[in-house]
Write a protein that holds these residues in place. Structure first.
Motif, PDB file in Angstrom:
ATOM      1  N   LYS A   1      -4.383  22.472   7.323  1.00  0.00           N
ATOM      2  CA  LYS A   1      -3.869  21.193   6.407  1.00  0.00           C
ATOM      3  C   LYS A   1      -4.937  20.509   6.784  1.00  0.00           C
ATOM      4  N   ASP A   3      -7.363  17.350   3.924  1.00  0.00           N
ATOM      5  CA  ASP A   3      -7.767  16.626   2.527  1.00  0.00           C
ATOM      6  C   ASP A   3      -8.760  18.140   2.359  1.00  0.00           C
ATOM      7  N   ALA A  25      -9.455  29.513   3.579  1.00  0.00           N
ATOM      8  CA  ALA A  25      -8.006  28.436   4.086  1.00  0.00           C
ATOM      9  C   ALA A  25      -6.958  29.353   4.301  1.00  0.00           C
ATOM     10  N   VAL A  27      -4.163  29.562   4.826  1.00  0.00           N
ATOM     11  CA  VAL A  27      -2.485  29.097   4.043  1.00  0.00           C
ATOM     12  C   VAL A  27      -1.698  30.320   3.953  1.00  0.00           C
ATOM     13  N   ARG A  28       0.063  29.386   3.957  1.00  0.00           N
ATOM     14  CA  ARG A  28       0.502  31.191   3.078  1.00  0.00           C
ATOM     15  C   ARG A  28       0.859  30.889   2.209  1.00  0.00           C
ATOM     16  N   SER A  29       1.674  29.335   2.265  1.00  0.00           N
ATOM     17  CA  SER A  29       2.288  28.825   1.528  1.00  0.00           C
ATOM     18  C   SER A  29       2.434  29.100   0.294  1.00  0.00           C
ATOM     19  N   ARG A  31       3.138  26.521  -1.851  1.00  0.00           N
ATOM     20  CA  ARG A  31       3.072  24.965  -2.519  1.00  0.00           C
ATOM     21  C   ARG A  31       1.108  25.199  -1.491  1.00  0.00           C
ATOM     22  N   ASP A  32       0.868  25.689  -0.744  1.00  0.00           N
ATOM     23  CA  ASP A  32      -0.178  25.101   0.136  1.00  0.00           C
ATOM     24  C   ASP A  32      -0.808  26.239  -0.750  1.00  0.00           C
ATOM     25  N   SER A  35      -2.083  23.736  -3.854  1.00  0.00           N
ATOM     26  CA  SER A  35      -2.826  22.945  -3.328  1.00  0.00           C
ATOM     27  C   SER A  35      -4.127  23.580  -2.838  1.00  0.00           C
ATOM     28  N   VAL A  36      -4.825  24.390  -2.677  1.00  0.00           N
ATOM     29  CA  VAL A  36      -5.987  24.054  -2.142  1.00  0.00           C
ATOM     30  C   VAL A  36      -6.587  24.909  -3.511  1.00  0.00           C
ATOM     31  N   TRP A  55      -1.716  36.165  -0.050  1.00  0.00           N
ATOM     32  CA  TRP A  55      -2.084  35.333  -1.268  1.00  0.00           C
ATOM     33  C   TRP A  55      -1.739  35.989  -3.292  1.00  0.00           C
TER      34      TRP A  55
END
Length: 173
Positions: A1, A3, A25, A27-29, A31-32, A35-36, A55
């Motif tokens: 997480k 910026d 990155a 991240v998995r969701s 939303r995330d 954002s990335v 992804w």
């Protein structure tokens, strides 16, 4: 997480004379991931992203990653050229580039496995268990049905130029 713009500034500074900048990155969701992709697109810090986890959201990749190359893994990577996938997609009213939802593939594979067992004639659960193969190759992903029952499939995919392509597939034995 964190910026994404700050992370991209660090990439630019740390890369120095590097010819290739890659952002990892983990991240998995949805939303995330969105954002990335938005942050990378906005900052312009790199054109290559290595995503951790699944992804495989073509709609997000097309919407926010059109100028990017994204590498990621997924346990679900159906062969979109197979006749069975094409027939399933048509029966669902999906376009040729729309993915079949993972939940639909799971249900389809579960019923296909069940019906194939029933066709072989087992009467009891014990008889059905004896007929199960070590690995059932479903449309969604291979399912390991051996005694340990650990499902181990890994597909390496790449998104580039508006499409997702499977680069490699690994299956535990």
């Amino acid at each position: 997480k964190g910026d994404i713009l700050t992370a991209c500034k660090k990439i630019r500074g740390a890369a120095g004379g590097a010819k290739k900048r890659i952002l990892f990155a983990p991240v998995r969701s949805r939303r995330d991931i969105a954002s990335v992709l938005k942050g990378v697109e906005h900052s312009g810090c790199t054109r290559t992203v290595l995503g951790a986890g699944n992804w495989n959201y073509p709609d997000l990749l097309i919407s926010h990653g059109h100028a990017l190359t994204v590498y990621f893994e997924a346990d679900v990577a159906p062969d979109s050229s197979s006749l069975e996938i094409k027939a399933l997609r048509a029966s669902l009213g999906l376009g040729s580039r729309e993915p079949v939802p993972a939940e639909v593939l799971f249900g389809y594979d579960a019923m296909s496995l069940t019906l194939s067992l029933l066709a072989d004639g087992p009467v009891t659960r014990g008889e059905a268990r004896l007929l199960l193969r070590n690995v059932y190759h479903g449309l969604r992903a291979p399912v390991n049905l051996s005694e340990g029952r650990i499902n181990c499939a890994l597909n390496v995919l790449r998104y580039r130029d508006g499409s997702v392509q499977q680069l490699e597939s690994f299956h535990a034995k």
